[in-house]
Design an enzyme around this catalytic site. Sequence first.
Site, mmCIF file in Angstrom:
data_model
loop_
_atom_site.group_PDB
_atom_site.id
_atom_site.type_symbol
_atom_site.label_atom_id
_atom_site.label_comp_id
_atom_site.label_asym_id
_atom_site.label_seq_id
_atom_site.Cartn_x
_atom_site.Cartn_y
_atom_site.Cartn_z
ATOM 1 N N CYS A 115 0.892 -1.157 0.000
ATOM 2 C CA CYS A 115 0.000 0.000 0.000
ATOM 3 C C CYS A 115 0.924 1.200 0.000
ATOM 4 O O CYS A 115 1.558 1.505 1.004
ATOM 5 C CB CYS A 115 -0.912 0.032 1.225
ATOM 6 S SG CYS A 115 -1.826 1.592 1.355
ATOM 7 N N CYS A 118 -0.547 4.356 2.456
ATOM 8 C CA CYS A 118 -0.413 4.265 3.919
ATOM 9 C C CYS A 118 -0.133 2.821 4.308
ATOM 10 O O CYS A 118 1.015 2.424 4.369
ATOM 11 C CB CYS A 118 -1.626 4.844 4.629
ATOM 12 S SG CYS A 118 -3.213 4.232 4.064
ATOM 13 N N SER A 119 -1.157 2.020 4.511
ATOM 14 C CA SER A 119 -0.921 0.665 5.010
ATOM 15 C C SER A 119 -2.160 -0.202 4.874
ATOM 16 O O SER A 119 -2.382 -1.084 5.686
ATOM 17 C CB SER A 119 -0.531 0.735 6.478
ATOM 18 O OG SER A 119 -1.548 1.457 7.164
ATOM 19 N N CYS A 120 -3.002 0.035 3.872
ATOM 20 C CA CYS A 120 -4.233 -0.754 3.705
ATOM 21 C C CYS A 120 -3.863 -2.234 3.602
ATOM 22 O O CYS A 120 -2.900 -2.595 2.924
ATOM 23 C CB CYS A 120 -4.974 -0.314 2.447
ATOM 24 S SG CYS A 120 -5.439 1.436 2.492
#
Lengths: 212, 111
Positions: A115, A118-120
Site C-alpha cells: 500500500c 499508507c498501510s491498507c
Amino acid sequence: MTTFDSDEAAHVHRHLHSHLPSDPALRVRTLESLVVDKGLVTTQDLDSWIELYAGQVGPHRGAEVVARSWLDPEFRARLLADAAGAVRDLGYHGHATGHLKAVENTDTQHNLVVCTLCSCYPFALLGMSPAWYKSAAYRARAVREPRKVLAEFGVELPEGVAVRVWDSTAELRYLVVPQRPAGTEGMDLAGLTALVTRNSMIGTDRDLKAPA
Amino acid sequence: MTLPEQPVFDEPWQAQALALAERLKQAGLFSPTEWAETLGAERARQAALGLPDTNTAYFEAVLVALEALTERHAGITAADRAGRRAAWERAFAHTPHGKPVLLGAGDHGSD
C-alpha cells in the site's frame, strides 16, 4: 512558615511523572474517552476489536482460504472471480474483506502486495500487518525495485517469472494465492492450511515447503 | 529496510489507536478513503521532515490522523483534548498504585 525544599519538590515531581503514561498513550486515552462520551463508539467495541485482531485472527483465515482453493477447483474459480463473496461464504465477514481481490501466483507470474499511500491491508484474513509492511522503505521500494525487495526476503525469482505489484487502496485490498507445494498430495485442509505463511499471502514469500 | 520480524505493536497504545481508527470508520464517522488519505498525508509529512521510519512513527501518524478526523467530523477540538488530557493527568497523579485510573464525575461531558 512553609519551607520549600527544592530537592524534595523535584523528587515529588519525578515521582508523579513516573506514574504518568507516555505522551502518545495519554493522547489515545484522551481521544478514546472523548469519542466514547460522544457515543460514537463504546469501550466494549474497542476492546473487542483489540482482542479479535491483535490476538485471535492472525493469518489463519487467509491460510485456510488459500488451502481450500488448492483442494476445491470450484472454490478457487469463485475466489479468483469474486474474492469477497467467496470469503463471505466461509463466514469470514469483516470490514476489510468487503473489497478483496485474490491474485494467483503461477509458474510465470509472482504477485506482490503493497500500500504505497499508507498501510491498507486485509486485516480480517491476515490479522495485523507486520511492521515492515507499514514502513516507508517497503512502500516505496516494492514498486520501484520489487525483485530486489523480494531477494531481501529470501525470494530469488527465476528470469522467466514476472512480478506484478498490486497497490492496495482503502477500497480494494489484495490476497496473494501462492502455489501449492509439490509433495502435498493427499494432505487435508488443516494440514495444508498450516503450510501457508502470512508473507506468502502478501507476496514476500513464494515457494512454500511441504512437510519433511 | 528492516527485515527481521518485529512485534506488530510495541506498546498497548498502538493497538488502542488502531482500534479507534477501525471502529470510528465502521461507525461511519469518516470513510475508508478519507482515512487512507489523511494517514497517507501524515506519513508523507513525516518522510519530508526526515523523521525515522519506525513502527512508532507509523502509529504516531495514526494518532495525528485520528485527532484531525475527530476534529473535522465530531467537533473534538484541540482545547477539548487539552482539557480532557489534564483531567487524565490529574486522575493518574491521584490514583494509588495498583488501582484502576478513573476520571472524576466532573471530568466527563461538557468540560
